[in-house]
Design a protein around this motif. Structure first.
Motif, PDB file in Angstrom:
ATOM      1  N   PHE A  27       0.763  -1.168  -0.110  1.00 32.01           N
ATOM      2  CA  PHE A  27      -0.061   0.002  -0.122  1.00 32.01           C
ATOM      3  C   PHE A  27       0.921   1.294   0.039  1.00 32.01           C
ATOM      4  O   PHE A  27       0.634   1.998  -0.922  1.00 32.01           O
ATOM      5  CB  PHE A  27      -0.936  -0.075   1.250  1.00 32.01           C
ATOM      6  N   HIS A  28       1.874   1.125   0.871  1.00 34.90           N
ATOM      7  CA  HIS A  28       2.932   2.196   0.881  1.00 34.90           C
ATOM      8  C   HIS A  28       4.099   1.635   1.738  1.00 34.90           C
ATOM      9  O   HIS A  28       3.833   1.209   2.806  1.00 34.90           O
ATOM     10  CB  HIS A  28       2.325   3.720   1.562  1.00 34.90           C
ATOM     11  N   PRO A  29       5.140   2.031   1.197  1.00 33.70           N
ATOM     12  CA  PRO A  29       6.575   1.555   1.812  1.00 33.70           C
ATOM     13  C   PRO A  29       6.693   1.840   3.503  1.00 33.70           C
ATOM     14  O   PRO A  29       7.103   1.265   4.110  1.00 33.70           O
ATOM     15  CB  PRO A  29       7.820   2.000   1.191  1.00 33.70           C
ATOM     16  N   SER A  30       6.129   3.351   3.813  1.00 35.49           N
ATOM     17  CA  SER A  30       6.336   3.833   5.072  1.00 35.49           C
ATOM     18  C   SER A  30       5.176   3.071   6.015  1.00 35.49           C
ATOM     19  O   SER A  30       5.432   3.103   7.209  1.00 35.49           O
ATOM     20  CB  SER A  30       5.931   5.028   5.113  1.00 35.49           C
ATOM     21  N   LEU A  31       4.349   2.460   5.470  1.00 31.00           N
ATOM     22  CA  LEU A  31       3.191   1.666   6.262  1.00 31.00           C
ATOM     23  C   LEU A  31       3.641   0.044   6.723  1.00 31.00           C
ATOM     24  O   LEU A  31       3.147  -0.560   7.326  1.00 31.00           O
ATOM     25  CB  LEU A  31       1.956   1.557   5.527  1.00 31.00           C
ATOM     26  N   ALA A  32       4.954  -0.273   6.261  1.00 34.19           N
ATOM     27  CA  ALA A  32       5.482  -1.471   6.451  1.00 34.19           C
ATOM     28  C   ALA A  32       5.678  -1.979   8.280  1.00 34.19           C
ATOM     29  O   ALA A  32       5.149  -2.954   8.638  1.00 34.19           O
ATOM     30  CB  ALA A  32       6.942  -1.844   5.841  1.00 34.19           C
ATOM     31  N   PRO A  33       5.896  -0.961   9.040  1.00 30.61           N
ATOM     32  CA  PRO A  33       5.929  -0.910  10.272  1.00 30.61           C
ATOM     33  C   PRO A  33       4.521  -1.274  10.975  1.00 30.61           C
ATOM     34  O   PRO A  33       4.592  -1.923  11.840  1.00 30.61           O
ATOM     35  CB  PRO A  33       6.463   0.300  10.780  1.00 30.61           C
ATOM     36  N   VAL A  34       3.676  -0.879  10.226  1.00 27.72           N
ATOM     37  CA  VAL A  34       2.046  -1.164  11.024  1.00 27.72           C
ATOM     38  C   VAL A  34       2.017  -2.782  10.722  1.00 27.72           C
ATOM     39  O   VAL A  34       1.513  -3.332  11.590  1.00 27.72           O
ATOM     40  CB  VAL A  34       1.286  -0.500   9.951  1.00 27.72           C
ATOM     41  N   GLY A  35       2.571  -3.081   9.679  1.00 23.81           N
ATOM     42  CA  GLY A  35       2.315  -4.573   9.523  1.00 23.81           C
ATOM     43  C   GLY A  35       3.089  -5.484  10.569  1.00 23.81           C
ATOM     44  O   GLY A  35       2.621  -6.327  11.187  1.00 23.81           O
ATOM     45  N   VAL A  36       4.302  -5.035  10.796  1.00 24.89           N
ATOM     46  CA  VAL A  36       5.009  -5.338  12.053  1.00 24.89           C
ATOM     47  C   VAL A  36       4.364  -5.447  13.579  1.00 24.89           C
ATOM     48  O   VAL A  36       4.343  -6.256  14.164  1.00 24.89           O
ATOM     49  CB  VAL A  36       6.724  -4.714  12.120  1.00 24.89           C
ATOM     50  N   LEU A  37       3.867  -3.951  13.610  1.00 25.42           N
ATOM     51  CA  LEU A  37       3.113  -3.787  14.715  1.00 25.42           C
ATOM     52  C   LEU A  37       1.983  -4.829  15.051  1.00 25.42           C
ATOM     53  O   LEU A  37       2.011  -5.544  16.011  1.00 25.42           O
ATOM     54  CB  LEU A  37       2.707  -2.358  14.672  1.00 25.42           C
ATOM     55  N   LEU A  38       1.257  -5.025  14.060  1.00 23.54           N
ATOM     56  CA  LEU A  38       0.083  -6.060  14.318  1.00 23.54           C
ATOM     57  C   LEU A  38       0.599  -7.272  14.332  1.00 23.54           C
ATOM     58  O   LEU A  38       0.036  -8.244  15.061  1.00 23.54           O
ATOM     59  CB  LEU A  38      -1.075  -5.727  13.050  1.00 23.54           C
ATOM     60  N   ALA A  39       1.454  -7.649  13.471  1.00 20.30           N
ATOM     61  CA  ALA A  39       2.207  -9.135  13.376  1.00 20.30           C
ATOM     62  C   ALA A  39       2.709  -9.502  14.862  1.00 20.30           C
ATOM     63  O   ALA A  39       2.582 -10.527  15.384  1.00 20.30           O
ATOM     64  CB  ALA A  39       3.390  -9.099  12.493  1.00 20.30           C
ATOM     65  N   VAL A  40       3.273  -8.529  15.725  1.00 19.36           N
ATOM     66  CA  VAL A  40       3.698  -8.688  16.936  1.00 19.36           C
ATOM     67  C   VAL A  40       2.676  -8.793  17.849  1.00 19.36           C
ATOM     68  O   VAL A  40       2.736  -9.728  18.766  1.00 19.36           O
ATOM     69  CB  VAL A  40       4.609  -7.333  17.469  1.00 19.36           C
ATOM     70  N   LEU A  41       1.653  -8.135  17.726  1.00 17.17           N
ATOM     71  CA  LEU A  41       0.403  -8.432  18.341  1.00 17.17           C
ATOM     72  C   LEU A  41      -0.082  -9.909  18.238  1.00 17.17           C
ATOM     73  O   LEU A  41      -0.597 -10.764  19.043  1.00 17.17           O
ATOM     74  CB  LEU A  41      -0.640  -7.580  17.904  1.00 17.17           C
ATOM     75  N   GLY A  42      -0.043 -10.379  16.906  1.00 17.57           N
ATOM     76  CA  GLY A  42      -0.266 -11.979  16.496  1.00 17.57           C
ATOM     77  C   GLY A  42       0.534 -12.873  17.317  1.00 17.57           C
ATOM     78  O   GLY A  42      -0.041 -13.901  17.927  1.00 17.57           O
ATOM     79  N   TYR A  43       1.884 -12.696  17.246  1.00 21.25           N
ATOM     80  CA  TYR A  43       2.770 -13.298  18.072  1.00 21.25           C
ATOM     81  C   TYR A  43       2.498 -13.360  19.574  1.00 21.25           C
ATOM     82  O   TYR A  43       2.657 -14.142  20.151  1.00 21.25           O
ATOM     83  CB  TYR A  43       4.379 -12.541  17.946  1.00 21.25           C
ATOM     84  N   THR A  44       2.346 -12.222  20.172  1.00 21.52           N
ATOM     85  CA  THR A  44       1.758 -12.012  21.494  1.00 21.52           C
ATOM     86  C   THR A  44       0.840 -13.059  21.699  1.00 21.52           C
ATOM     87  O   THR A  44       0.652 -13.586  22.852  1.00 21.52           O
ATOM     88  CB  THR A  44       1.539 -10.502  21.806  1.00 21.52           C
TER      89      THR A  44
END
Length: 414
Positions: free
Chosen positions: A380-397
């Motif tokens: 969607f936009h390169p700068s939004l990649a950390p948002v994916g990481v943020l939610l993925a970390v919630l998934g890990y949690t």
């Protein structure tokens, strides 16, 4: 005819796996157009599972004889869980807006209920899938898929140990997991390419994404810096330190549970591995509320991810690719399961008029975890990649706990 393993020394096996992972990452980030075209079709994470499995299948190494998986699952897995959850910013996740959170949890619910429903549907014409309770039972194998699809490889490995999943069914389920998950990811990326038209048609408000994009860019500029040796040693101290205490905690509480609560074996409360993972995850979340969360700026999650990929390679080397031909019924379960997840996500997204970005990243934060959620977000936009990481970390949690709950449902219906 007996086959002889070429490399039996675990130091040599680790060296081979490390070289293999290095080659995958080097070529995946190459500017060579042939490699770029190849990785646009074949996800790098698939190769991290698949290439070690070839070494095992053709007798170059032996997944059964090697102790690498044991070491990775007991030492690296809890450490990477600590380092991945260390960076979780629950306040920032809440600031993404309720629609993003609703869709993330919708995706999680879709996985939790989808597996049991898919198993019930397929067992209606293949009843032999039920009524089995050994290590190779289908329901046990499905718990590892749930772990992978609600978090990622670390949660998958946790489910394997917690539910005592046999290597044969695990090998088949990894194949189902990787192929079905990447088929859905391909669909999501196609949708992402048409996001503007889809959002315009659904009437979704995308202004929050623009504000989010600006916020993420500002956060990166404020906290990112080159890690020093001091930073890396502190990261390792926290990761391995918590892992050490997790083992002590598990060694103390497990006998207590066995002696005082013998009926709780069904809930995995008699498993040392279960308590080790719970301790590591809870402490990781707790540390995210302290100043240690700033270690994410110097690569705490990247160190954790490196350990995760070593774990993924050690899981892969236990796979036998010939199992693919023996697992068509498992693919049917996987496809139905993913269809339930996808249908629920699309339905809820339409009902609440959420931007496609939230649906896509919310789904991949569950199904693909940190390996693919940033990829989809950056589509969607390169700068939004950390948002994916943020939610993925919630998934890990939450992944270990949610997948464990899914496993309880699967065990009940089986």
């Amino acid at each position: 005819m007996e086959t002889t393993t070429m490399f039996t020394n675990d130091a040599s096996v680790l060296g081979l796996l490390a070289i293999m992972l290095g080659l995958v990452f080097y070529t995946a980030n190459s500017t060579n157009r042939h490699w770029q075209r190849f990785y646009s079709i074949v996800p790098a994470v698939l190769l991290c599972y698949f290439l070690p499995s070839l070494l095992n299948t053709f007798g170059i190494i032996s997944g059964k004889e090697s102790n690498l998986y044991y070491v990775a699952s007991r030492f690296l897995l809890p450490t990477c869980l600590v380092l991945l959850t260390l960076s979780v910013d629950l306040k920032a996740i809440a600031g993404l807006g309720k629609k993003a959170i609703i869709l993330f949890f919708t995706g999680m619910v879709g996985i939790i209920i989808g597996g049991p429903i898919a198993l019930l549907i397929v067992s209606s014409f293949s009843p032999d899938l039920l009524g089995v309770d050994g290590p190779e039972a289908v329901w046990r194998g499905l718990t590892t898929v749930a772990g992978s699809w609600i978090g990622g490889g670390a949660n998958q490995a946790a489910m394997k140990e917690i539910y005592g999943v046999g290597d044969q069914i695990f090998s088949a389920m990894i194949t189902v997991d990787v192929i079905v998950a990447n088929l859905w990811m391909a669909v999501v990326l196609i949708l992402a390419a048409n996001a503007k038209q889809i959002d315009a048609k659904s009437g979704a408000d995308t202004s929050a994404i623009s504000r989010l994009q600006e916020k993420v860019e500002n956060f990166q500029q404020q906290h990112a810096r080159m890690p020093t040796l001091n930073d890396l040693m502190i990261i390792l101290a926290i990761g391995f330190g918590v892992t050490g205490f997790a083992h002590i905690f598990a060694d103390l509480i497990t006998p207590f549970m066995v002696d005082n609560y013998p009926t709780l074996d069904r809930l995995s409360f008699h498993s040392k591995f279960f308590w080790m993972i719970v301790f590591a995850t809870v402490v990781g979340i707790g540390l995210s509320f302290t100043r240690f969360r700033k270690l994410e700026g110097v690569g705490a999650s990247r160190v954790g991810s490196a350990m995760l990929y070593i774990l993924i390679a050690s899981i892969g080397m236990k796979m036998d690719v010939t199992m693919i031909a023996d697992a068509p019924i498992y693919f049917v379960i996987g496809i139905i399961w993913m269809a339930i997840h996808a249908s629920l996500m699309l339905f809820v997204a339409k009902m609440i008029k959420a931007p496609l970005f939230y649906m896509a990243v919310g789904s991949q934060a569950n199904v693909g975890g940190a390996a693919s959620a940033p990829v989809v977000a950056s589509a969607f936009h390169p700068s939004l990649a950390p948002v994916g990481v943020l939610l993925a970390v919630l998934g890990y949690t939450l992944g270990t706990f949610a997948a464990w709950f899914c496993g309880q449902i699967l065990q009940t219906i089986s």
